[in-house]
Scaffold this motif. Structure first.
Motif, PDB file in Angstrom:
ATOM      1  N   GLY A 122      16.120  17.874 127.116  1.00 15.37           N
ATOM      2  CA  GLY A 122      16.854  19.132 127.018  1.00 15.37           C
ATOM      3  C   GLY A 122      18.269  18.968 126.505  1.00 15.37           C
ATOM      4  O   GLY A 122      19.179  19.684 126.930  1.00 15.37           O
ATOM      5  N   GLN A 123      18.472  18.037 125.565  1.00 12.67           N
ATOM      6  CA  GLN A 123      19.806  17.765 125.047  1.00 12.67           C
ATOM      7  C   GLN A 123      19.868  17.966 123.535  1.00 12.67           C
ATOM      8  O   GLN A 123      18.843  18.097 122.860  1.00 12.67           O
ATOM      9  N   VAL A 124      21.092  17.968 123.018  1.00 14.32           N
ATOM     10  CA  VAL A 124      21.329  17.987 121.581  1.00 14.32           C
ATOM     11  C   VAL A 124      22.267  16.837 121.245  1.00 14.32           C
ATOM     12  O   VAL A 124      23.009  16.347 122.100  1.00 14.32           O
ATOM     13  N   ALA A 125      22.213  16.385 119.995  1.00 12.53           N
ATOM     14  CA  ALA A 125      23.031  15.257 119.552  1.00 12.53           C
ATOM     15  C   ALA A 125      24.090  15.732 118.567  1.00 12.53           C
ATOM     16  O   ALA A 125      23.848  16.628 117.757  1.00 12.53           O
ATOM     17  N   GLY A 126      25.258  15.065 118.619  1.00 14.26           N
ATOM     18  CA  GLY A 126      26.338  15.427 117.713  1.00 14.26           C
ATOM     19  C   GLY A 126      26.529  14.436 116.581  1.00 14.26           C
ATOM     20  O   GLY A 126      27.243  14.729 115.619  1.00 14.26           O
ATOM     21  N   ARG A 158      13.996 -18.420 107.311  1.00 13.43           N
ATOM     22  CA  ARG A 158      14.641 -19.484 106.541  1.00 13.43           C
ATOM     23  C   ARG A 158      14.458 -19.249 105.042  1.00 13.43           C
ATOM     24  O   ARG A 158      13.459 -18.706 104.596  1.00 13.43           O
ATOM     25  N   ASN A 159      15.451 -19.668 104.303  1.00 15.80           N
ATOM     26  CA  ASN A 159      15.402 -19.660 102.839  1.00 15.80           C
ATOM     27  C   ASN A 159      15.197 -18.269 102.249  1.00 15.80           C
ATOM     28  O   ASN A 159      14.599 -18.120 101.186  1.00 15.80           O
ATOM     29  N   VAL A 160      15.670 -17.248 102.931  1.00 12.49           N
ATOM     30  CA  VAL A 160      15.633 -15.887 102.395  1.00 12.49           C
ATOM     31  C   VAL A 160      17.003 -15.249 102.645  1.00 12.49           C
ATOM     32  O   VAL A 160      17.669 -15.567 103.644  1.00 12.49           O
ATOM     33  N   PRO A 161      17.437 -14.348 101.765  1.00 11.25           N
ATOM     34  CA  PRO A 161      18.736 -13.697 101.973  1.00 11.25           C
ATOM     35  C   PRO A 161      18.720 -12.819 103.208  1.00 11.25           C
ATOM     36  O   PRO A 161      17.723 -12.150 103.502  1.00 11.25           O
ATOM     37  N   LYS A 162      19.818 -12.823 103.945  1.00  6.67           N
ATOM     38  CA  LYS A 162      19.922 -12.050 105.186  1.00  6.67           C
ATOM     39  C   LYS A 162      20.923 -10.924 105.000  1.00  6.67           C
ATOM     40  O   LYS A 162      21.952 -11.077 104.337  1.00  6.67           O
ATOM     41  N   LYS A 163      20.620  -9.798 105.632  1.00 10.55           N
ATOM     42  CA  LYS A 163      21.483  -8.628 105.481  1.00 10.55           C
ATOM     43  C   LYS A 163      21.282  -7.687 106.653  1.00 10.55           C
ATOM     44  O   LYS A 163      20.177  -7.557 107.192  1.00 10.55           O
ATOM     45  N   SER A 164      22.344  -7.033 107.050  1.00 11.71           N
ATOM     46  CA  SER A 164      22.277  -5.992 108.073  1.00 11.71           C
ATOM     47  C   SER A 164      23.251  -4.891 107.668  1.00 11.71           C
ATOM     48  O   SER A 164      24.445  -5.155 107.488  1.00 11.71           O
ATOM     49  N   VAL A 165      22.738  -3.686 107.476  1.00 12.07           N
ATOM     50  CA  VAL A 165      23.582  -2.567 107.047  1.00 12.07           C
ATOM     51  C   VAL A 165      23.332  -1.376 107.965  1.00 12.07           C
ATOM     52  O   VAL A 165      22.248  -1.216 108.541  1.00 12.07           O
ATOM     53  N   SER A 166      24.342  -0.533 108.110  1.00 13.48           N
ATOM     54  CA  SER A 166      24.204   0.656 108.945  1.00 13.48           C
ATOM     55  C   SER A 166      25.148   1.730 108.454  1.00 13.48           C
ATOM     56  O   SER A 166      26.083   1.478 107.696  1.00 13.48           O
ATOM     57  N   GLY A 167      24.879   2.940 108.913  1.00 19.37           N
ATOM     58  CA  GLY A 167      25.744   4.060 108.582  1.00 19.37           C
ATOM     59  C   GLY A 167      25.676   5.104 109.673  1.00 19.37           C
ATOM     60  O   GLY A 167      24.658   5.239 110.364  1.00 19.37           O
ATOM     61  N   LEU A 168      26.774   5.809 109.854  1.00 14.63           N
ATOM     62  CA  LEU A 168      26.849   6.824 110.908  1.00 14.63           C
ATOM     63  C   LEU A 168      27.432   8.099 110.321  1.00 14.63           C
ATOM     64  O   LEU A 168      28.327   8.051 109.468  1.00 14.63           O
ATOM     65  N   THR A 169      26.935   9.231 110.778  1.00 11.26           N
ATOM     66  CA  THR A 169      27.476  10.505 110.328  1.00 11.26           C
ATOM     67  C   THR A 169      27.485  11.498 111.478  1.00 11.26           C
ATOM     68  O   THR A 169      26.651  11.416 112.394  1.00 11.26           O
ATOM     69  N   THR A 170      28.450  12.389 111.434  1.00 11.71           N
ATOM     70  CA  THR A 170      28.524  13.467 112.420  1.00 11.71           C
ATOM     71  C   THR A 170      27.727  14.662 111.906  1.00 11.71           C
ATOM     72  O   THR A 170      27.858  15.048 110.739  1.00 11.71           O
ATOM     73  N   PHE A 174      23.923   9.962 119.130  1.00 18.80           N
ATOM     74  CA  PHE A 174      25.106   9.870 119.980  1.00 18.80           C
ATOM     75  C   PHE A 174      25.641  11.256 120.344  1.00 18.80           C
ATOM     76  O   PHE A 174      25.159  12.272 119.840  1.00 18.80           O
ATOM     77  N   ASP A 175      26.670  11.236 121.198  1.00 18.08           N
ATOM     78  CA  ASP A 175      27.351  12.470 121.617  1.00 18.08           C
ATOM     79  C   ASP A 175      26.350  13.493 122.153  1.00 18.08           C
ATOM     80  O   ASP A 175      26.335  14.653 121.753  1.00 18.08           O
ATOM     81  N   LEU A 176      25.498  13.039 123.089  1.00 17.33           N
ATOM     82  CA  LEU A 176      24.484  13.926 123.651  1.00 17.33           C
ATOM     83  C   LEU A 176      25.110  14.867 124.673  1.00 17.33           C
ATOM     84  O   LEU A 176      26.007  14.496 125.419  1.00 17.33           O
ATOM     85  N   SER A 177      24.601  16.082 124.695  1.00 17.21           N
ATOM     86  CA  SER A 177      25.087  17.074 125.645  1.00 17.21           C
ATOM     87  C   SER A 177      24.039  18.156 125.807  1.00 17.21           C
ATOM     88  O   SER A 177      23.068  18.230 125.038  1.00 17.21           O
ATOM     89  N   ALA A 178      24.222  18.978 126.821  1.00 13.62           N
ATOM     90  CA  ALA A 178      23.354  20.139 127.009  1.00 13.62           C
ATOM     91  C   ALA A 178      23.770  21.223 126.021  1.00 13.62           C
ATOM     92  O   ALA A 178      24.962  21.373 125.719  1.00 13.62           O
ATOM     93  N   PRO A 179      22.839  22.005 125.491  1.00  7.38           N
ATOM     94  CA  PRO A 179      23.192  23.041 124.512  1.00  7.38           C
ATOM     95  C   PRO A 179      24.229  24.029 125.019  1.00  7.38           C
ATOM     96  O   PRO A 179      25.087  24.485 124.254  1.00  7.38           O
ATOM     97  N   ASP A 180      24.181  24.347 126.324  1.00  2.00           N
ATOM     98  CA  ASP A 180      25.120  25.344 126.842  1.00  2.00           C
ATOM     99  C   ASP A 180      26.524  24.773 127.052  1.00  2.00           C
ATOM    100  O   ASP A 180      27.440  25.499 127.435  1.00  2.00           O
TER     101      ASP A 180
END
Length: 423
Positions: A283-287, A300-312, A349-355
């Motif tokens: 019963g929540q919404v996210a911001g 081993r012997n392979v390129p390694k990478k970690s990428v991420s992105g966040l938006t409101t 993230f930024d979870l809250s109740a709708p009201d």
């Protein structure tokens, strides 16, 4: 005086597998993690063979063959449904209940008016076994920490018959504390175990008799509460209503490295759907939403990478379409060709109740019960996860989990319900 009971299902995942597969009873059973990687659960027979939690499956192949060990892929649909049944039986029997994990719950027995509490718990244990087929152990104590300790001893003692009541024999508490290593105390993790042992505290009894001032200075109020609980002073009340979540997520490791952009995009779309569904269930919404993808850090012997992105998000929501749109925008921004991606996840993230959200003049905050999402959730509940979704992946998509030994979903899918053939 408070009275708590900790009810714990014995070898829960293995017990669920045996429930509809009687040929597994008495046979060593191990349950593997996602993609059949490591051991995450074991039957008593498997434990006696020296198989440890977290052991990679490939390291015990010879042991599996030599001892005819049954290997099962994790079947969370089955485990979750059986857990709900067990918790319902237990919750209907006691005045108050706190579900602590998928296979554990605390019961408040303080206001339970029965002539013999130990016998009542034995009857509850028998009833749970009779109604659900899952064996449980019950520990009873004046605090949640001592109830947890009593439960641990009840599992190990044949004489106790699955129920150990510290309220019947307070002297037993002192003996139990002396026989319990500090690392086996509820709430004392590996890091604190090492630090306490360096200071000469090796048992629960040592910790219970440590000076309050020293514990408060070194471990804060949380550590002091644990000390008081070991002394029989209740510091943790029953939490019959779980605290609202601040974040929720859905992450998975792929069965193999994937280079195809469309495959990864379909995977993260699926993960978005699951995360949004979890959000609506509470019963929540996210911001805000975050997406990450990463390669195998151990390859081993392979390129390694970690990428991420966040938006409101433009407005807090639990609507899958709105969240998926944001995830797609992040995905297009962070995607990089040439890498074999092995894991992805969606965090909300930024979870809250709708009201709790102040509406603006330009929009209306939707509720988790908007008609389309409600219909999608109903379809997936009735016909199984993924029956209604935005992606296009088949069961054989490259990013789907490897589950070579998965058992049927005996209780949640019509096509997999056990059949009885009449002779």
């Amino acid at each position: 005086m408070a009275i708590f009971a900790l009810v714990d299902c014995n070898n829960f995942y293995a017990s669920c597998e045996r429930l509809f597969q009687p040929h597994l009873r008495g046979r060593p059973v191990v349950i593997l993690s996602n993609n059949d990687g490591c051991v995450i659960a074991r039957s008593d027979e498997a434990k006696s063979l020296g198989i440890l939690m977290g052991t990679p499956a490939f390291k015990i192949r010879q042991l599996i063959k030599a001892h005819d060990i049954a290997v099962c892929s994790s079947n969370y649909a089955l485990y979750g449904d059986i857990s709900e049944r067990v918790m319902r039986v237990l919750g209907e029997s006691a005045p108050n209940q706190e579900i602590y994990s998928i296979d554990e719950c605390f019961l408040d027995l303080d206001r339970l008016s029965v002539p013999n509490l130990t016998q009542w718990c034995r009857n509850l244990r028998h009833q749970t076994m009779q109604w659900t087929g899952i064996p449980v152990s019950i520990g009873i104590g004046p605090t949640k920490t001592l109830a947890k300790l009593a439960n641990r001893l009840a599992k190990k003692s044949v004489r106790e018959s699955g129920v150990l009541n510290f309220m019947d024999d307070p002297i037993r508490i002192d003996t139990a504390l002396r026989e319990t290593s500090i690392g086996d105390v509820w709430g004392i993790g590996r890091r604190w175990t090492q630090k306490l042992e360096e200071r000469g505290i090796h048992t629960a009894h040592d910790f219970a008799n440590a000076p309050d001032a020293w514990v408060r200075q070194c471990m804060g109020v949380v550590g002091l509460r644990t000390v008081h609980e070991l002394r029989g002073i209740a510091c943790h009340a029953l939490a019959d209503q779980p605290a609202p979540k601040q974040t929720t997520c859905y992450t998975r490791t792929f069965g193999t490295a994937i280079y195809d952009k469309m495959q990864i995009q379909d995977a993260v779309t699926c993960f978005t759907e699951q995360a949004a569904a979890k959000l609506r269930k509470t019963g929540q919404v996210a911001g805000a939403v975050q997406l990450f993808i990463q390669t195998d850090p151990f390859a081993r012997n392979v390129p390694k990478k970690s990428v991420s992105g966040l938006t409101t998000l433009d407005r807090p929501t639990s609507n899958t379409r709105a969240i998926a749109t944001a995830v797609t925008q992040i995905f297009d921004r962070i995607w990089q060709d040439g890498y074999g991606w092995r894991k992805a996840g969606v965090h909300l993230f930024d979870l809250s109740a709708p009201d709790q959200i102040a509406p603006s003049l330009l929009d209306v905050i939707e509720t988790p019960n908007d008609s389309l999402m409600k219909a999608v959730d109903h379809i997936n509940t009735r016909y199984g996860r993924g029956a209604a979704r935005m992606g296009f992946a088949s069961k054989n998509a490259a990013w789907q989990m490897q589950q070579a030994h998965v058992s049927p979903r005996f209780t949640t899918k019509w096509a997999e319900i056990p059949a009885v053939r009449m002779m």
